[in-house]
Design a protein around this motif. Structure first.
Motif, short mmCIF file in Angstrom:
data_model
loop_
_atom_site.label_atom_id
_atom_site.label_comp_id
_atom_site.label_asym_id
_atom_site.label_seq_id
_atom_site.Cartn_x
_atom_site.Cartn_y
_atom_site.Cartn_z
N ASP A 76 76.98 4.23 21.12
CA ASP A 76 78.15 3.57 20.54
C ASP A 76 78.88 2.89 21.69
O ASP A 76 79.76 3.47 22.31
CB ASP A 76 79.02 4.61 19.84
N GLY A 77 78.50 1.66 22.02
CA GLY A 77 79.05 0.97 23.19
C GLY A 77 78.58 1.67 24.46
O GLY A 77 77.39 1.87 24.66
N ALA A 78 79.53 2.07 25.32
CA ALA A 78 79.18 2.81 26.54
C ALA A 78 79.18 4.31 26.29
O ALA A 78 79.04 5.10 27.21
CB ALA A 78 80.15 2.46 27.65
N SER A 79 79.34 4.71 25.03
CA SER A 79 79.40 6.13 24.68
C SER A 79 78.14 6.54 23.93
O SER A 79 77.44 5.71 23.36
CB SER A 79 80.60 6.40 23.78
N TYR A 80 77.92 7.85 23.94
CA TYR A 80 76.81 8.45 23.20
C TYR A 80 77.37 9.56 22.34
O TYR A 80 78.16 10.37 22.81
CB TYR A 80 75.74 8.98 24.16
N GLU A 104 81.05 9.71 27.17
CA GLU A 104 81.38 8.34 27.56
C GLU A 104 80.97 8.18 29.01
O GLU A 104 81.61 8.74 29.91
CB GLU A 104 82.87 8.08 27.37
N VAL A 105 79.91 7.46 29.25
CA VAL A 105 79.35 7.34 30.60
C VAL A 105 80.25 6.48 31.47
O VAL A 105 80.62 5.36 31.11
CB VAL A 105 77.93 6.73 30.53
N LYS A 106 80.65 7.05 32.61
CA LYS A 106 81.46 6.30 33.58
C LYS A 106 80.53 5.64 34.60
O LYS A 106 80.64 4.46 34.87
CB LYS A 106 82.45 7.23 34.28
N ASP A 107 79.62 6.43 35.17
CA ASP A 107 78.58 5.92 36.06
C ASP A 107 77.44 6.93 36.03
O ASP A 107 77.48 7.86 35.23
CB ASP A 107 79.11 5.68 37.48
N ASP A 108 76.44 6.76 36.89
CA ASP A 108 75.26 7.64 36.79
C ASP A 108 75.51 9.07 37.27
O ASP A 108 74.65 9.91 37.16
CB ASP A 108 74.05 7.03 37.49
N ARG A 109 76.72 9.37 37.77
CA ARG A 109 77.04 10.73 38.22
C ARG A 109 78.29 11.30 37.58
O ARG A 109 78.74 12.37 37.97
CB ARG A 109 77.22 10.74 39.75
N SER A 110 78.87 10.60 36.62
CA SER A 110 80.05 11.14 35.95
C SER A 110 80.18 10.59 34.54
O SER A 110 79.68 9.51 34.24
CB SER A 110 81.32 10.84 36.76
N PHE A 111 80.84 11.37 33.71
CA PHE A 111 81.03 10.98 32.31
C PHE A 111 82.22 11.72 31.74
O PHE A 111 82.65 12.74 32.27
CB PHE A 111 79.77 11.27 31.48
N TYR A 112 82.76 11.20 30.65
CA TYR A 112 83.82 11.89 29.91
C TYR A 112 83.16 12.68 28.79
O TYR A 112 82.34 12.16 28.04
CB TYR A 112 84.81 10.88 29.32
N PHE A 113 83.50 13.96 28.69
CA PHE A 113 82.91 14.86 27.70
C PHE A 113 83.98 15.26 26.70
O PHE A 113 85.10 15.60 27.09
CB PHE A 113 82.37 16.11 28.39
N THR A 121 87.30 15.12 28.88
CA THR A 121 87.38 15.62 30.26
C THR A 121 86.39 14.87 31.14
O THR A 121 85.22 14.73 30.76
CB THR A 121 87.03 17.12 30.30
N LEU A 122 86.84 14.40 32.28
CA LEU A 122 85.94 13.73 33.22
C LEU A 122 85.09 14.77 33.94
O LEU A 122 85.62 15.68 34.57
CB LEU A 122 86.73 12.90 34.24
N MET A 123 83.78 14.65 33.82
CA MET A 123 82.84 15.57 34.45
C MET A 123 82.12 14.85 35.56
O MET A 123 81.67 13.71 35.39
CB MET A 123 81.82 16.08 33.42
N ARG A 124 82.00 15.50 36.72
CA ARG A 124 81.30 14.91 37.88
C ARG A 124 80.10 15.76 38.26
O ARG A 124 80.15 16.98 38.18
CB ARG A 124 82.25 14.79 39.07
N TRP A 125 79.06 15.09 38.73
CA TRP A 125 77.79 15.72 39.09
C TRP A 125 77.97 16.66 40.27
O TRP A 125 78.62 16.31 41.26
CB TRP A 125 76.78 14.63 39.42
N CYS A 126 77.42 17.87 40.18
CA CYS A 126 77.54 18.88 41.24
C CYS A 126 76.19 19.21 41.89
O CYS A 126 76.18 19.71 43.01
CB CYS A 126 78.13 20.16 40.69
N SER A 127 75.10 19.02 41.21
CA SER A 127 73.79 19.45 41.72
C SER A 127 73.37 18.65 42.92
O SER A 127 73.61 17.50 43.00
CB SER A 127 72.72 19.31 40.66
#
Length: 127
Positions: A76-80, A104-113, A121-127
């Motif tokens: 759905d646009g930039a969202s899934y 809602e994808v912000k970039d390849d390492r973060s998204f809004y959940f 909530t903005l989630m950022r990649w930790c691995s």
């Protein structure tokens, strides 16, 4: 002694150059275009409580001790929008809870959940 030091330095230099490429070799999720692995809220960082972590996997999503089987994904646009069946560890599918998850994808390492139980909530990649 000098040869050993040169070999050690060369090995450390090579490892230092390879490490960033090893991180970038992490595969993208087939559900949404973010990297597979663990994510944590941006404000809490990767030291946040384990319950705050979300794991994006190749065919599923997980949060804490709950596995989410993605039954469908719509763009759905930039969202899934994901239809998810959450199953607690040790339970079977019949005990699962259906949910709608929005990423809602912000970039390849973060998204809004967000889902029915949480805010955006903005989630950022930790691995």
């Amino acid at each position: 002694m000098e040869i050993l030091m040169n070999k050690t330095f060369a090995a450390l230099l090579l490892f230092g150059m390879l490490f960033p490429t090893m991180a970038m070799a992490q595969s993208k999720s087939s559900i949404v275009p973010v990297m597979t692995g663990a994510y944590a809220p941006a404000e809490g960082g990767c030291n946040a409580a384990a319950a705050a972590f979300i794991y994006i996997e190749d065919k599923s999503i997980a949060a804490n001790k709950t596995i989410g089987t993605v039954t469908s994904a719509k763009k759905d646009g930039a969202s899934y929008v994901l239809d998810v069946l959450w199953i607690e560890a040790g339970a079977d599918k019949a005990d699962g809870d259906r949910d709608t998850v929005r990423i809602e994808v912000k970039d390849d390492r973060s998204f809004y959940f967000s889902n029915s139980a949480s805010e955006r909530t903005l989630m950022r990649w930790c691995s």
